[in-house]
Design a protein around this motif. Structure first.
Motif, PDB file in Angstrom:
ATOM      1  N   ALA A 110      18.871  22.031   4.226  1.00  0.00           N
ATOM      2  CA  ALA A 110      19.150  20.612   3.996  1.00  0.00           C
ATOM      3  C   ALA A 110      20.617  20.267   4.201  1.00  0.00           C
ATOM      4  O   ALA A 110      20.957  19.119   4.461  1.00  0.00           O
ATOM      5  CB  ALA A 110      18.708  20.219   2.585  1.00  0.00           C
ATOM      6  N   GLY A 111      21.518  21.238   4.030  1.00  0.00           N
ATOM      7  CA  GLY A 111      22.937  20.972   4.210  1.00  0.00           C
ATOM      8  C   GLY A 111      23.627  20.445   2.977  1.00  0.00           C
ATOM      9  O   GLY A 111      24.698  19.846   3.062  1.00  0.00           O
ATOM     10  N   ARG A 112      23.050  20.712   1.803  1.00  0.00           N
ATOM     11  CA  ARG A 112      23.642  20.204   0.560  1.00  0.00           C
ATOM     12  C   ARG A 112      24.703  21.126  -0.022  1.00  0.00           C
ATOM     13  O   ARG A 112      25.409  20.750  -0.939  1.00  0.00           O
ATOM     14  CB  ARG A 112      22.529  19.965  -0.469  1.00  0.00           C
ATOM     15  CG  ARG A 112      21.611  18.814  -0.074  1.00  0.00           C
ATOM     16  CD  ARG A 112      20.434  18.687  -1.002  1.00  0.00           C
ATOM     17  NE  ARG A 112      19.582  17.578  -0.617  1.00  0.00           N
ATOM     18  CZ  ARG A 112      18.377  17.351  -1.118  1.00  0.00           C
ATOM     19  NH1 ARG A 112      17.879  18.189  -2.014  1.00  0.00           N
ATOM     20  NH2 ARG A 112      17.654  16.330  -0.713  1.00  0.00           N
ATOM     21  N   VAL A 113      24.774  22.357   0.487  1.00  0.00           N
ATOM     22  CA  VAL A 113      25.795  23.314   0.058  1.00  0.00           C
ATOM     23  C   VAL A 113      26.784  23.499   1.199  1.00  0.00           C
ATOM     24  O   VAL A 113      26.383  23.644   2.352  1.00  0.00           O
ATOM     25  CB  VAL A 113      25.154  24.662  -0.327  1.00  0.00           C
ATOM     26  CG1 VAL A 113      26.221  25.687  -0.685  1.00  0.00           C
ATOM     27  CG2 VAL A 113      24.188  24.474  -1.495  1.00  0.00           C
ATOM     28  N   ALA A 114      28.066  23.494   0.865  1.00  0.00           N
ATOM     29  CA  ALA A 114      29.100  23.514   1.900  1.00  0.00           C
ATOM     30  C   ALA A 114      29.051  24.774   2.759  1.00  0.00           C
ATOM     31  O   ALA A 114      29.162  24.713   3.978  1.00  0.00           O
ATOM     32  CB  ALA A 114      30.474  23.365   1.251  1.00  0.00           C
ATOM     33  N   ARG A 167      18.760  25.358  11.789  1.00  0.00           N
ATOM     34  CA  ARG A 167      19.187  23.966  11.912  1.00  0.00           C
ATOM     35  C   ARG A 167      19.579  23.485  10.527  1.00  0.00           C
ATOM     36  O   ARG A 167      18.991  23.905   9.525  1.00  0.00           O
ATOM     37  CB  ARG A 167      18.078  23.075  12.512  1.00  0.00           C
ATOM     38  CG  ARG A 167      16.890  22.867  11.600  1.00  0.00           C
ATOM     39  CD  ARG A 167      15.939  21.800  12.099  1.00  0.00           C
ATOM     40  NE  ARG A 167      16.554  20.506  12.263  1.00  0.00           N
ATOM     41  CZ  ARG A 167      16.778  19.660  11.262  1.00  0.00           C
ATOM     42  NH1 ARG A 167      16.472  19.980  10.028  1.00  0.00           N
ATOM     43  NH2 ARG A 167      17.317  18.489  11.509  1.00  0.00           N
ATOM     44  N   ILE A 168      20.584  22.620  10.459  1.00  0.00           N
ATOM     45  CA  ILE A 168      21.080  22.133   9.170  1.00  0.00           C
ATOM     46  C   ILE A 168      21.073  20.617   9.174  1.00  0.00           C
ATOM     47  O   ILE A 168      21.556  19.975  10.105  1.00  0.00           O
ATOM     48  CB  ILE A 168      22.501  22.654   8.893  1.00  0.00           C
ATOM     49  CG1 ILE A 168      22.479  24.187   8.751  1.00  0.00           C
ATOM     50  CG2 ILE A 168      23.068  22.027   7.622  1.00  0.00           C
ATOM     51  CD1 ILE A 168      23.826  24.820   8.515  1.00  0.00           C
ATOM     52  N   GLY A 169      20.505  20.041   8.112  1.00  0.00           N
ATOM     53  CA  GLY A 169      20.450  18.594   7.977  1.00  0.00           C
ATOM     54  C   GLY A 169      19.037  18.097   7.771  1.00  0.00           C
ATOM     55  O   GLY A 169      18.065  18.842   7.947  1.00  0.00           O
ATOM     56  N   GLY A 170      18.920  16.846   7.379  1.00  0.00           N
ATOM     57  CA  GLY A 170      17.611  16.250   7.145  1.00  0.00           C
ATOM     58  C   GLY A 170      16.897  15.895   8.435  1.00  0.00           C
ATOM     59  O   GLY A 170      17.481  15.937   9.527  1.00  0.00           O
ATOM     60  N   PHE A 171      15.635  15.525   8.295  1.00  0.00           N
ATOM     61  CA  PHE A 171      14.825  15.166   9.462  1.00  0.00           C
ATOM     62  C   PHE A 171      14.640  13.654   9.603  1.00  0.00           C
ATOM     63  O   PHE A 171      14.196  13.190  10.650  1.00  0.00           O
ATOM     64  CB  PHE A 171      13.440  15.813   9.350  1.00  0.00           C
ATOM     65  CG  PHE A 171      13.451  17.310   9.488  1.00  0.00           C
ATOM     66  CD1 PHE A 171      13.408  17.913  10.735  1.00  0.00           C
ATOM     67  CD2 PHE A 171      13.516  18.116   8.369  1.00  0.00           C
ATOM     68  CE1 PHE A 171      13.416  19.288  10.874  1.00  0.00           C
ATOM     69  CE2 PHE A 171      13.515  19.501   8.488  1.00  0.00           C
ATOM     70  CZ  PHE A 171      13.467  20.084   9.740  1.00  0.00           C
ATOM     71  N   ASP A 213      29.180  23.569  -5.574  1.00  0.00           N
ATOM     72  CA  ASP A 213      30.077  22.528  -5.070  1.00  0.00           C
ATOM     73  C   ASP A 213      30.253  21.464  -6.139  1.00  0.00           C
ATOM     74  O   ASP A 213      29.415  21.309  -7.038  1.00  0.00           O
ATOM     75  CB  ASP A 213      29.505  21.904  -3.798  1.00  0.00           C
ATOM     76  CG  ASP A 213      29.391  22.910  -2.660  1.00  0.00           C
ATOM     77  OD1 ASP A 213      30.334  23.698  -2.477  1.00  0.00           O
ATOM     78  OD2 ASP A 213      28.351  22.905  -1.965  1.00  0.00           O
ATOM     79  N   ALA A 214      31.331  20.707  -6.033  1.00  0.00           N
ATOM     80  CA  ALA A 214      31.618  19.668  -7.020  1.00  0.00           C
ATOM     81  C   ALA A 214      30.563  18.572  -6.981  1.00  0.00           C
ATOM     82  O   ALA A 214      30.145  18.145  -5.900  1.00  0.00           O
ATOM     83  CB  ALA A 214      32.998  19.075  -6.764  1.00  0.00           C
ATOM     84  N   PRO A 215      30.114  18.102  -8.145  1.00  0.00           N
ATOM     85  CA  PRO A 215      29.150  17.001  -8.162  1.00  0.00           C
ATOM     86  C   PRO A 215      29.783  15.698  -7.686  1.00  0.00           C
ATOM     87  O   PRO A 215      31.003  15.523  -7.749  1.00  0.00           O
ATOM     88  CB  PRO A 215      28.735  16.907  -9.637  1.00  0.00           C
ATOM     89  CG  PRO A 215      29.800  17.597 -10.400  1.00  0.00           C
ATOM     90  CD  PRO A 215      30.446  18.578  -9.477  1.00  0.00           C
ATOM     91  N   THR A 216      28.932  14.828  -7.182  1.00  0.00           N
ATOM     92  CA  THR A 216      29.382  13.499  -6.767  1.00  0.00           C
ATOM     93  C   THR A 216      28.771  12.465  -7.699  1.00  0.00           C
ATOM     94  O   THR A 216      27.763  12.715  -8.347  1.00  0.00           O
ATOM     95  CB  THR A 216      28.950  13.211  -5.327  1.00  0.00           C
ATOM     96  OG1 THR A 216      27.531  13.361  -5.219  1.00  0.00           O
ATOM     97  CG2 THR A 216      29.617  14.183  -4.359  1.00  0.00           C
TER      98      THR A 216
END
Length: 250
Positions: free
Chosen positions: A32-36, A46-50, A156-159
């Motif tokens: 998904a690409g949620r971790v740096a 592949r990295i990222g959403g669809f 990773d730091a929360p947003t």
């Protein structure tokens, strides 16, 4: 047979590593690409959403995918639903790989809650120092908790919004039992808030809380899609892939 593994978990990496050596199986992993800086499996990634169900359906068709294995985190409910829907729409075999849940043992002091909002509500009558280990997403659910001091641990730091009183610990596990026990003692933790992710890699915090007598607010998993084909270990998923490959050849 070309297989998409929706990953990001240790089980997904292990399955990709094992399946890449299978004759007649071509693996593509998706994160998904949620971790740096994610740990990557063997093979193409592949990295990222669809782009939702429609985007996933298009990607599966354009990349000639023959089967889908959803080996995402147990709390990635939307991805699991999209995978099941897109695979069904295209008539593709699909499997959900989910590690077993944790179950309470003697000495555990669990309060089970259905979601993040329930976890925040459960803290109303708890102690002052909270260890929050839910990842970087969802921390905003605790922004209204003004009485407690939070120790927020994530890779990773929360947003987004954060509680008024907090300390951020950026760290990647797995952590040992002794490390978790020291952390709870050093910060005088009164309650642990975590998700029922299951698995051995992050179970040390549950054992440490049990030993230290620290209550746990346990967030239950969201349900899988109705009628989902589910296995709970990598070996069973590999057997499923072998069987699916044999059927595709015949």
């Amino acid at each position: 047979m070309r297989v998409l593994i929706l990953g990001g978990t240790g089980e997904a990496r292990e399955l990709a590593n094992l399946a890449s050596g299978e004759r007649g199986v071509d693996i593509v992993s998706s994160l998904a690409g949620r971790v740096a800086n994610p740990r990557l499996p063997v093979g193409p990634v592949r990295i990222g959403g669809f782009g939702g169900v429609e985007g996933l359906r298009t990607w599966l068709r354009e990349n000639r995918i023959d089967a889908v294995v959803d080996a995402t985190h147990p709390f990635a409910a939307q991805v699991s639903t999209h995978a099941a829907t897109a695979a069904a729409d295209l008539g593709l075999p699909a499997l959900h790989l989910r590690r077993p849940e944790w179950v309470p043992r003697r000495g555990d002091l669990w309060t089970r809650v259905p979601d993040l909002a329930g976890a925040a509500s459960a803290l109303a009558d708890r102690g002052e120092n909270v260890l929050l280990t839910i990842g970087r997403q969802g921390v905003g659910a605790f922004a209204g908790c003004r009485r407690q001091r939070f120790v927020i641990r994530s890779i990773d730091a929360p947003t987004g919004p954060l509680p008024p009183r907090y300390e951020l610990l950026l760290a990647r596990g797995p952590f040992t039992f002794d490390e978790e026990l020291v952390l709870m003692s050093r910060h005088r933790i009164d309650v642990l808030v975590t998700k029922n992710s299951g698995g051995a890699q992050t179970e040390a915090k549950i054992a440490a809380a049990r030993t230290a007598g620290v209550p746990v607010v346990m967030i239950e998993r969201p349900p899988l899609p109705a009628g989902a084909n589910v296995v709970d270990e990598v070996g069973a998923a590999l057997d499923w892939l072998r069987l699916a490959t044999a059927h595709s050849v015949s």
